[in-house]
Design an enzyme around this catalytic site. Structure first.
Site, mmCIF file in Angstrom:
data_model
loop_
_atom_site.group_PDB
_atom_site.id
_atom_site.type_symbol
_atom_site.label_atom_id
_atom_site.label_comp_id
_atom_site.label_asym_id
_atom_site.label_seq_id
_atom_site.Cartn_x
_atom_site.Cartn_y
_atom_site.Cartn_z
ATOM 1 N N ASP A 49 -101.545 -77.855 29.090
ATOM 2 C CA ASP A 49 -100.827 -78.907 28.365
ATOM 3 C C ASP A 49 -101.508 -79.287 27.049
ATOM 4 O O ASP A 49 -100.830 -79.620 26.069
ATOM 5 C CB ASP A 49 -100.670 -80.154 29.254
ATOM 6 C CG ASP A 49 -99.491 -80.001 30.218
ATOM 7 O OD1 ASP A 49 -98.976 -78.873 30.340
ATOM 8 O OD2 ASP A 49 -99.097 -81.012 30.836
ATOM 9 N N ASN A 92 -94.221 -76.946 29.688
ATOM 10 C CA ASN A 92 -93.728 -78.014 30.571
ATOM 11 C C ASN A 92 -94.555 -79.276 30.337
ATOM 12 O O ASN A 92 -94.779 -80.059 31.255
ATOM 13 C CB ASN A 92 -93.834 -77.572 32.033
ATOM 14 C CG ASN A 92 -92.921 -78.404 32.933
ATOM 15 O OD1 ASN A 92 -92.125 -79.223 32.457
ATOM 16 N ND2 ASN A 92 -93.037 -78.214 34.235
ATOM 17 N N ASP A 330 -98.740 -90.697 39.587
ATOM 18 C CA ASP A 330 -99.348 -89.367 39.758
ATOM 19 C C ASP A 330 -100.336 -89.357 40.915
ATOM 20 O O ASP A 330 -100.274 -88.507 41.812
ATOM 21 C CB ASP A 330 -100.044 -88.928 38.462
ATOM 22 C CG ASP A 330 -99.031 -88.539 37.400
ATOM 23 O OD1 ASP A 330 -97.851 -88.340 37.754
ATOM 24 O OD2 ASP A 330 -99.411 -88.453 36.216
ATOM 25 N N GLU A 358 -92.632 -82.591 37.119
ATOM 26 C CA GLU A 358 -92.674 -81.128 37.053
ATOM 27 C C GLU A 358 -91.660 -80.498 38.001
ATOM 28 O O GLU A 358 -91.142 -79.409 37.773
ATOM 29 C CB GLU A 358 -94.085 -80.639 37.375
ATOM 30 C CG GLU A 358 -95.064 -80.717 36.213
ATOM 31 C CD GLU A 358 -95.585 -82.111 35.942
ATOM 32 O OE1 GLU A 358 -95.015 -83.100 36.462
ATOM 33 O OE2 GLU A 358 -96.558 -82.233 35.174
ATOM 34 N N HIS A 405 -98.721 -78.562 39.317
ATOM 35 C CA HIS A 405 -100.173 -78.596 39.517
ATOM 36 C C HIS A 405 -100.590 -79.598 40.587
ATOM 37 O O HIS A 405 -101.484 -79.350 41.390
ATOM 38 C CB HIS A 405 -100.857 -78.923 38.196
ATOM 39 C CG HIS A 405 -100.356 -80.179 37.522
ATOM 40 N ND1 HIS A 405 -101.173 -81.082 36.917
ATOM 41 C CD2 HIS A 405 -99.104 -80.693 37.381
ATOM 42 C CE1 HIS A 405 -100.456 -82.076 36.423
ATOM 43 N NE2 HIS A 405 -99.203 -81.853 36.684
ATOM 44 N N ARG A 406 -99.909 -80.757 40.618
ATOM 45 C CA ARG A 406 -100.343 -81.793 41.569
ATOM 46 C C ARG A 406 -100.011 -81.420 43.013
ATOM 47 O O ARG A 406 -100.729 -81.802 43.938
ATOM 48 C CB ARG A 406 -99.768 -83.149 41.198
ATOM 49 C CG ARG A 406 -100.230 -83.603 39.840
ATOM 50 C CD ARG A 406 -100.177 -85.086 39.617
ATOM 51 N NE ARG A 406 -100.483 -85.348 38.224
ATOM 52 C CZ ARG A 406 -101.697 -85.286 37.681
ATOM 53 N NH1 ARG A 406 -102.742 -85.019 38.424
ATOM 54 N NH2 ARG A 406 -101.886 -85.497 36.391
ATOM 55 N N LYS A 431 -102.268 -76.283 34.415
ATOM 56 C CA LYS A 431 -101.595 -77.280 33.560
ATOM 57 C C LYS A 431 -102.566 -78.396 33.169
ATOM 58 O O LYS A 431 -102.558 -78.866 32.037
ATOM 59 C CB LYS A 431 -100.388 -77.851 34.311
ATOM 60 C CG LYS A 431 -99.492 -78.749 33.472
ATOM 61 C CD LYS A 431 -98.258 -79.125 34.272
ATOM 62 C CE LYS A 431 -97.121 -79.622 33.407
ATOM 63 N NZ LYS A 431 -97.391 -80.780 32.605
#
Ligand SMILES: Nc1ncnc2c1ncn2[C@@H]1O[C@H](COP(=O)(O)OP(=O)(O)OP(=O)(O)O)[C@@H](O)[C@H]1O
Ligand SMILES: Nc1ccn([C@H]2C[C@H](O)[C@@H](COP(=O)(O)O)O2)c(=O)n1
Length: 664
Positions: A49, A92, A330, A358, A405-406, A431
Site C-alpha cells: 500500500d 487495493n 481493523d 478488502e 491481509h488481516r 499489503k
C-alpha cells in the site's frame, strides 16, 4: 494454491518491533507531497500500500528519494500536483485511492484512477458527491458510485459547506480534510450522518496540524479549515509502529501466556487502535504500557492457585465479551479470532464498515471461523462467535484469506489453540506487513536453549536434538567466530570495539548444511582454528558486538522450533525459551574431548596447552561484563562428564517433552 502450514503452537512470548503504521505512512506521504519544503519521512512502512502511494506521487511529479533504510526525502510541491495529466493504478490501497482522488480533484488536471477488481467494488460515492458539491469534475468510468474514476479540471467554489456522509467510511472525510487546504480559502464540512471510526479522523487532524494546518471541529459533525493556511514541512517526521498490526501479537500474548511486547506504539500513540489493548484488558488479559511499547500476558487464572503471579494464568481463558467496536474496526477482527479462546459466546457490534473493506469481512470471518469449529451468527453490522462446544478447535483447517491481509494475520492465532492450521495465499499480508509470519514465528516457535563452556559437547548435543525434533539449529558461537575472522581479514584490531561492532552489524554470513560461508567464501574450517577460538572469545566480550548480533540470532526462531547453543541463549537472546539447559563437563573431560577431536581431524595436539586454553576461555567467558557464561536459575544442569552423547541427548529430549506436555 500457495499456502503456509502453521504447526501446533503452545506459547507466545517475546518482543516484536512493529512496522510503520499504514494509516500514518500514506497520510504523511501525501501531506509531505503537498507541503512547502522538504520532509524526511522516517520509519515509513514498506508494504504494497505504501509502494502504491510512493509510485503515484512520483508519477504526479513529486521528487522522492531514499534517505536511508525505510526513510524518504519528499520534495513538496507547495500546492497542487505539478503534473497535470496521469493515469494512476492504486491496487487495493484505500488509504491512497480516497485521499488522492480529493487532492487530484483540486489539482486542475486530467487524471484517471483505477485499482484491482476489489477496489472497483468498494464504494466511493460519498466522497465524489462531496467533491461535486464544490464544483469538482469527478466521473465514474465503470459502475456509478465505484472506481475507476476520471478527474477533470474544474472551477472550485467553497462558499457553501460540503455535506458528506460519515457512516460508510471515515476515509471520505479524511480525503476532503487533507485536500481542501490546497484552495487556501475557508472550507467547511458538515456530516449528514453519524461518523464512524472517529479515531482515524483524529490521526488525520493530528498530522495536518504537524504540517501547519489547523482544523476547528464542532463535535464530530462540523469541521472548518480557516482561510490562509497551507501545508509546511515539519522537517523530519517519524512514522510510529502500526497499532492494528500490534493487535495480532498482543492477542497472542493474551491467548498463550506471554509476555509479548510490541515496540513502536504505546501510550503516546496517535492511533486509535491502541485501544485494542483496553479491549484485551476487558477480556482479562494483563496489559502493560509505556510511552512506546505495549505488553500482553494471559489472564490470571481465578481457579488454579499459582506459585507466583508471573507463572499464573497460562492456559486460562479470556472472558467472553459483548463490545461496540466501531472505534477500532481493523483491530476488531483480531478479537473475532480471540473469541475462540474465550469462556463463552462473544459479540462484536457496530462493525458495518467490515462489509466494504478488502473483502466483506463479516462474511469472510464467519465462514472461516466455522471451519475451525466455532458457532457463528452474523447480522448487518454484528457478529457473534461462540467457541466450539467441545472447546477443541478443528485441526488442519484450510483458511481462505480473500486477498485480505488481516484475514491471514488473524487466523495465524488459531495455531495457539493446539491445532495446526493452513493459511491459503499467505502472501496477501504484503499489503501492510510483508514479513508478518516471520515475526509471528519469532514469538511462537519453541526454543531449546543450550548454554555451556567450550568443548562441553553442547554443539553436538544441540544438533542431534534439533534433528530428532525436526527443529532448526543455531550455533551462535560460529557468529562470534565469523566476526573474529572478518575482523582479521579487514585488519581491524580486536580491541577496536566500534570497528568490530560495525563488522558484526554488516556480517555477510550464511549456513548451508555443515558449511559456513563468509561473504560467499567457505570458511567452515578457518573459523574452527585455535587462533579463531581465542579471537572469538575476545570479540564476544565486547558489548557493542553482542548488541549488534542479538536480532540476527533471534531471527533464527522459526517454526517448528529452534535449538540454539552458546553462552547466553537462555539468559539474553531467548529468555522466554521453553527449555533452558546448562550443559557442562569437567575441564579435564572437555580437554580430552577436544584433543580427540583434533587428532581425528589429523591436527597435532597436546593435552596440556588445550587444558590451559580452555581454562583461559572459561575465565574470559564467565567474567566478562555483558552476558557472562553462567547457569541461570531456570536452567536444567546437565553435567556430561560421565555421560555418553546419546545419554545427554535423551536427557534434553526428556526435558523438551516435559515442557510441551506441561503446556497442553
Ligand atoms: N557426552 C559426551 N561424551 C563424550 N564426548 C562428547 C560428548 N559430548 C560431546 N562430545 C565430543 O566432544 C567434542 C566437542 O563437542 P562440541 O564441539 O559439541 O562441543 P561444544 O561445547 O559445542 O564446543 P565449542 O563451544 O567449542 O563449539 C566433540 O568431538 C564431541 O563429539
Ligand atoms: N552465545 C555465545 C556463543 C559464543 N560466545 C563466545 C564464546 C567463545 O569464546 C566464542 C566461540 O564460541 P564457540 O564456538 O566455542 O561456542 O564465542 C559467546 O560469548 N556467546
Amino acid at each position: 494454491m500457495n499456502h503456509l502450514d502453521i504447526p501446533v503452537l503452545h506459547r507466545a512470548a517475546g518482543t516484536v518491533r512493529l512496522p510503520g503504521s499504514k494509516s500514518i505512512s500514506n497520510r504523511v506521504l501525501l501531506l509531505a507531497a503537498l507541503a512547502q519544503g522538504e520532509t524526511v519521512v522516517a520509519d515509513l512502512l514498506d508494504s504494497d500500500d505504501t509502494r502504491v502511494m510512493l509510485a503515484a506521487l512520483r508519477q504526479l511529479g513529486i521528487g522522492i528519494e531514499s534517505a536511508g533504510a525505510d526513510s524518504y526525502r519528499v520534495k513538496g510541491a507547495a500546492g497542487p500536483f505539478p503534473i497535470k495529466q496521469a493515469e494512476l493504478f492504486l491496487g487495493n490501497a484505500g488509504t491512497a485511492f480516497r485521499p488522492l482522488t480529493a487532492a487530484l480533484a483540486l489539482s486542475a488536471g486530467h487524471y484517471q484512477l483505477s485499482g484491482v477488481a476489489r477496489m472497483h467494488e468498494r464504494p466511493i460515492r460519498d466522497l465524489v458527491d462531496g467533491l461535486t458539491q464544490i464544483g469538482a469534475e469527478v466521473r465514474y468510468l465503470g459502475n456509478a458510485g465505484f472506481p475507476p474514476l476520471q478527474v477533470l479540471p474544474a472551477q472550485i467554489n467553497l462558499s457553501a459547506p460540503i455535506q458528506v456522509r460519515g457512516d460508510v467510511s471515515s476515509q471520505f472525510l479524511t480525503a476532503l480534510l487533507m485536500a481542501l487546504p490546497l484552495m487556501g480559502q475557508t472550507a467547511v464540512i458538515e456530516m449528514t450522518t453519524e461518523l464512524i471510526s472517529k479515531p482515524y479522523i483524529e490521526i488525520t487532524l493530528n498530522l495536518m496540524a504537524r504540517f501547519g494546518v489547523k482544523v476547528e471541529r464542532e463535535g464530530w459533525s462540523r469541521f472548518t479549515i480557516a482561510a490562509g493556511q497551507r501545508y509546511v514541512s515539519p522537517g523530519t517526521i517519524h512514522v510510529e509502529g502500526d497499532a492494528s498490526s500490534a493487535s495480532y501479537f498482543l492477542a497472542a500474548g493474551a491467548i498463550a501466556g506471554g509476555p509479548v511486547r510490541v515496540e513502536g506504539v504505546g501510550r503516546n500513540s496517535i492511533q486509535g487502535d491502541v485501544a485494542f489493548a483496553d479491549a484485551l484488558a476487558s477480556l482479562g488479559a494483563r496489559i502493560g504500557m509505556g510511552d512506546n511499547w505495549i505488553e500482553a500476558r494471559g489472564p490470571l487464572s481465578a481457579l488454579i492457585p499459582s506459585p507466583s503471579p508471573a507463572d499464573a494464568g497460562e492456559g486460562s481463558k479470556l472472558r467472553a465479551f459483548d463490545l461496540d467496536l466501531n472505534h477500532i474496526p481493523d483491530a476488531a477482527m483480531t478479537l473475532a479470532v480471540a473469541a475462540l479462546f474465550a469462556d463463552g459466546p462473544c459479540t462484536l457490534r457496530n462493525i458495518a464498515s467490515w462489509r466494504v473493506k478488502e473483502t466483506d469481512r463479516i462474511v469472510a470471518m464467519a465462514t472461516e471461523l466455522r471451519k475451525v469449529g466455532a458457532i457463528v451468527e452474523e447480522g448487518d453490522d454484528w457478529l457473534k462467535v461462540s467457541p466450539p462446544y467441545t472447546s477443541h478447535l478443528t485441526p488442519h483447517a484450510s483458511i481462505a484469506t480473500y486477498d485480505d491481509h488481516r484475514m491471514a494475520m488473524c487466523f495465524s492465532l488459531v495455531a495457539l489453540g493446539g491445532v495446526p492450521v493452513r493459511i491459503l495465499d499467505p502472501n496477501c499480508v504484503a499489503k501492510t506487513f510483508p514479513d508478518y509470519f516471520d515475526r509471528f514465528a519469532e514469538i511462537t516457535a519453541p526454543v531449546i536453549a543450550i548454554d555451556g563452556p567450550s568443548a562441553s559437547g553442547k554443539g553436538t548435543v544441540a544438533q542431534r536434538v534439533a534433528n530428532a525434533l525436526g527443529y532448526g539449529y543455531l550455533d551462535s558461537g560460529s557468529l562470534y567466530r565469523l566476526v573474529a575472522l572478518a575482523g582479521q581479514q579487514a585488519g581491524v584490531g580486536y580491541d577496536d570495539e566500534a570497528g568490530i561492532a560495525a563488522i558484526a552489524a554488516a556480517l555477510s554470513a550464511e549456513f548451508r548444511g555443515d558449511q559456513v560461508l563468509l561473504s560467499g567464501n567457505d570458511v567452515t574450517e578457518a573459523i574452527r582454528s585455535e587462533e579463531m577460538s581465542a579471537a572469538s572469545s575476545k570479540v564476544a566480550a565486547l558489548p557493542a558486538v553482542r548488541a549488534a548480533l542479538i536480532e540476527r540470532q533471534r531471527a533464527y526462531r522459526r517454526w517448528p522450533g529452534l535449538v540454539a547453543d552458546g553462552r547466553d541463549m537462555g539468559s539474553v537472546v531467548f529468555p522466554q525459551a521453553e527449555v533452558k539447559i546448562f550443559l557442562t563437563a569437567s575441564v579435564e573431560a572437555r580437554a580430552e574431548r577436544r584433543y580427540k577431536q583434533l587428532i581425528a581431524k589429523g591436527v597435532a595436539a597436546n593435552i596440556r596447552p588445550l587444558l590451559q586454553d580452555l581454562r583461559e576461555r572459561d575465565e574470559r567467558d564467565a567474567s566478562r561484563s555483558v552476558a557472562p557464561l553462567r547457569k541461570g536459575e531456570d536452567a536444567h544442569l546437565l553435567d556430561t562428564t560421565e555421560l555418553s552423547i546419546e545419554q545427554a541427548v535423551d536427557a534434553v529430549l526428556g526435558w523438551a517433552r516435559d515442557a510441551v506436555d506441561g503446556k497442553r
